[in-house]
Design a protein around this motif. Structure first.
Motif, mmCIF file in Angstrom:
data_model
loop_
_atom_site.group_PDB
_atom_site.id
_atom_site.type_symbol
_atom_site.label_atom_id
_atom_site.label_comp_id
_atom_site.label_asym_id
_atom_site.label_seq_id
_atom_site.Cartn_x
_atom_site.Cartn_y
_atom_site.Cartn_z
ATOM 1 N N MET A 69 37.594 23.713 49.393
ATOM 2 C CA MET A 69 37.083 24.618 48.378
ATOM 3 C C MET A 69 35.680 24.147 47.981
ATOM 4 S SD MET A 69 38.765 25.723 44.708
ATOM 5 C CE MET A 69 40.390 25.743 45.381
ATOM 6 N N ASP A 70 34.727 25.062 48.006
ATOM 7 C CA ASP A 70 33.361 24.670 47.676
ATOM 8 C C ASP A 70 33.131 24.692 46.165
ATOM 9 O OD1 ASP A 70 33.111 27.350 47.050
ATOM 10 O OD2 ASP A 70 31.813 27.832 48.710
ATOM 11 N N LYS A 71 31.959 24.239 45.751
ATOM 12 C CA LYS A 71 31.644 24.098 44.328
ATOM 13 C C LYS A 71 31.649 25.436 43.595
ATOM 14 C CE LYS A 71 28.400 21.170 43.165
ATOM 15 N NZ LYS A 71 27.113 20.454 43.122
ATOM 16 N N ILE A 72 31.170 26.468 44.248
ATOM 17 C CA ILE A 72 31.123 27.780 43.595
ATOM 18 C C ILE A 72 32.535 28.302 43.380
ATOM 19 C CG2 ILE A 72 30.388 30.178 43.856
ATOM 20 C CD1 ILE A 72 27.907 29.104 45.289
ATOM 21 N N GLN A 73 33.393 28.141 44.366
ATOM 22 C CA GLN A 73 34.773 28.595 44.227
ATOM 23 C C GLN A 73 35.493 27.801 43.133
ATOM 24 O OE1 GLN A 73 36.919 28.786 47.892
ATOM 25 N NE2 GLN A 73 38.611 29.904 47.008
ATOM 26 N N GLU A 74 35.211 26.517 43.008
ATOM 27 C CA GLU A 74 35.799 25.704 41.950
ATOM 28 C C GLU A 74 35.336 26.186 40.575
ATOM 29 O OE1 GLU A 74 35.202 21.509 42.539
ATOM 30 O OE2 GLU A 74 35.908 21.619 44.607
ATOM 31 N N LEU A 75 34.062 26.554 40.462
ATOM 32 C CA LEU A 75 33.525 27.079 39.215
ATOM 33 C C LEU A 75 34.215 28.392 38.839
ATOM 34 C CD1 LEU A 75 31.416 27.131 36.902
ATOM 35 C CD2 LEU A 75 29.881 28.270 38.493
ATOM 36 N N ILE A 76 34.360 29.281 39.800
ATOM 37 C CA ILE A 76 35.030 30.563 39.564
ATOM 38 C C ILE A 76 36.474 30.322 39.120
ATOM 39 C CG2 ILE A 76 35.890 32.669 40.675
ATOM 40 C CD1 ILE A 76 33.354 32.528 42.472
ATOM 41 N N LYS A 77 37.169 29.432 39.820
ATOM 42 C CA LYS A 77 38.562 29.127 39.485
ATOM 43 C C LYS A 77 38.666 28.571 38.069
ATOM 44 C CE LYS A 77 42.549 26.526 41.070
ATOM 45 N NZ LYS A 77 43.107 25.599 42.042
ATOM 46 N N TYR A 78 37.785 27.679 37.705
ATOM 47 C CA TYR A 78 37.814 27.077 36.370
ATOM 48 C C TYR A 78 37.639 28.137 35.286
ATOM 49 C CZ TYR A 78 36.518 24.386 32.279
ATOM 50 O OH TYR A 78 36.473 23.874 31.004
ATOM 51 N N VAL A 79 36.647 28.997 35.433
ATOM 52 C CA VAL A 79 36.369 30.018 34.417
ATOM 53 C C VAL A 79 37.512 31.025 34.335
ATOM 54 C CG1 VAL A 79 34.830 31.897 33.750
ATOM 55 C CG2 VAL A 79 33.861 29.752 34.577
ATOM 56 N N GLY A 96 33.025 44.116 29.983
ATOM 57 C CA GLY A 96 32.692 43.313 31.151
ATOM 58 C C GLY A 96 31.856 42.082 30.874
ATOM 59 N N LYS A 97 31.842 41.628 29.626
ATOM 60 C CA LYS A 97 30.973 40.501 29.264
ATOM 61 C C LYS A 97 31.363 39.192 29.942
ATOM 62 C CE LYS A 97 29.258 42.312 24.957
ATOM 63 N NZ LYS A 97 29.055 42.106 23.537
ATOM 64 N N ILE A 98 32.647 38.922 30.061
ATOM 65 C CA ILE A 98 33.075 37.671 30.702
ATOM 66 C C ILE A 98 32.765 37.713 32.193
ATOM 67 C CG2 ILE A 98 35.056 36.201 31.240
ATOM 68 C CD1 ILE A 98 36.254 37.121 28.534
ATOM 69 N N ALA A 99 33.044 38.845 32.824
ATOM 70 C CA ALA A 99 32.750 38.983 34.255
ATOM 71 C C ALA A 99 31.248 38.852 34.509
ATOM 72 C CB ALA A 99 33.260 40.322 34.773
ATOM 73 N N LYS A 100 30.444 39.445 33.653
ATOM 74 C CA LYS A 100 28.988 39.356 33.813
ATOM 75 C C LYS A 100 28.519 37.914 33.633
ATOM 76 C CE LYS A 100 24.678 41.331 32.169
ATOM 77 N NZ LYS A 100 24.023 42.227 31.223
ATOM 78 N N ALA A 101 29.081 37.221 32.655
ATOM 79 C CA ALA A 101 28.717 35.816 32.431
ATOM 80 C C ALA A 101 29.128 34.953 33.619
ATOM 81 C CB ALA A 101 29.362 35.307 31.150
ATOM 82 N N LEU A 102 30.305 35.235 34.194
ATOM 83 C CA LEU A 102 30.765 34.497 35.377
ATOM 84 C C LEU A 102 29.804 34.701 36.538
ATOM 85 C CD1 LEU A 102 32.851 32.846 36.965
ATOM 86 C CD2 LEU A 102 34.106 34.973 37.347
ATOM 87 N N ARG A 103 29.391 35.939 36.764
ATOM 88 C CA ARG A 103 28.445 36.219 37.855
ATOM 89 C C ARG A 103 27.108 35.516 37.615
ATOM 90 N NH1 ARG A 103 31.092 41.608 37.401
ATOM 91 N NH2 ARG A 103 32.422 41.748 39.241
ATOM 92 N N THR A 104 26.669 35.465 36.366
ATOM 93 C CA THR A 104 25.413 34.769 36.037
ATOM 94 C C THR A 104 25.537 33.279 36.327
ATOM 95 O OG1 THR A 104 24.926 36.414 34.336
ATOM 96 C CG2 THR A 104 23.737 34.321 34.203
ATOM 97 N N LEU A 105 26.654 32.681 35.941
ATOM 98 C CA LEU A 105 26.885 31.255 36.218
ATOM 99 C C LEU A 105 26.889 30.974 37.712
ATOM 100 C CD1 LEU A 105 29.735 30.253 33.739
ATOM 101 C CD2 LEU A 105 27.465 29.247 33.867
ATOM 102 N N VAL A 106 27.557 31.826 38.461
ATOM 103 C CA VAL A 106 27.646 31.633 39.915
ATOM 104 C C VAL A 106 26.266 31.739 40.552
ATOM 105 C CG1 VAL A 106 28.514 32.690 42.040
ATOM 106 C CG2 VAL A 106 30.059 32.294 40.124
ATOM 107 N N LYS A 107 25.489 32.739 40.154
ATOM 108 C CA LYS A 107 24.145 32.894 40.726
ATOM 109 C C LYS A 107 23.252 31.717 40.377
ATOM 110 C CE LYS A 107 24.207 37.867 41.129
ATOM 111 N NZ LYS A 107 23.703 39.158 40.678
ATOM 112 N N SER A 162 24.216 28.624 39.852
ATOM 113 C CA SER A 162 24.658 27.396 40.515
ATOM 114 C C SER A 162 24.649 27.490 42.038
ATOM 115 C CB SER A 162 26.067 27.028 40.043
ATOM 116 O OG SER A 162 26.985 28.007 40.450
ATOM 117 N N ALA A 163 24.362 28.672 42.565
ATOM 118 C CA ALA A 163 24.371 28.863 44.018
ATOM 119 C C ALA A 163 23.168 28.185 44.663
ATOM 120 C CB ALA A 163 24.364 30.348 44.344
ATOM 121 N N PRO A 164 23.363 27.651 45.854
ATOM 122 C CA PRO A 164 22.221 27.060 46.561
ATOM 123 C C PRO A 164 21.196 28.132 46.937
ATOM 124 C CG PRO A 164 24.163 27.111 47.961
ATOM 125 C CD PRO A 164 24.590 27.561 46.606
#
Length: 81
Positions: free
Chosen positions: A1-11, A52-63, A65-67
């Motif tokens: 599991m990569d770092k981005i997937q771990e971040l998504i899972k945590y949130v 959709g505020k949580i989903a939008k925040a999750l997408r912002t975090l992922v973008k 932290s993405a390489p």
């Protein structure tokens, strides 16, 4: 599991109640990576949030932290069938 997937899972697991029913999928294509989260129907609203505020925040975090390798990162939240 990569770092981005771990971040998504945590949130996602912070908001979902039926953690054992959550499934994750990764679809890597030539110039994009799509992370899909499958949730129980009762958890959909909790994870997406009001307007959709949580989903939008999750997408912002992922973008954030993405390489920076030029690949587009997508996060989809879907109901588990």
């Amino acid at each position: 599991m990569d770092k981005i997937q771990e971040l998504i899972k945590y949130v996602v697991e912070q908001f979902a109640e039926k953690k054992s029913e959550i499934q994750y999928a990764v679809d890597e294509r030539e110039n994009e990576i799509e992370y899909t989260v499958y949730l129980a129907e009762s958890d959909m609203g909790k994870v997406i949030g009001k307007q959709g505020k949580i989903a939008k925040a999750l997408r912002t975090l992922v973008k954030a932290s993405a390489p920076r390798d030029g690949k587009k990162i997508l996060v989809e939240i879907k109901e588990k069938n």
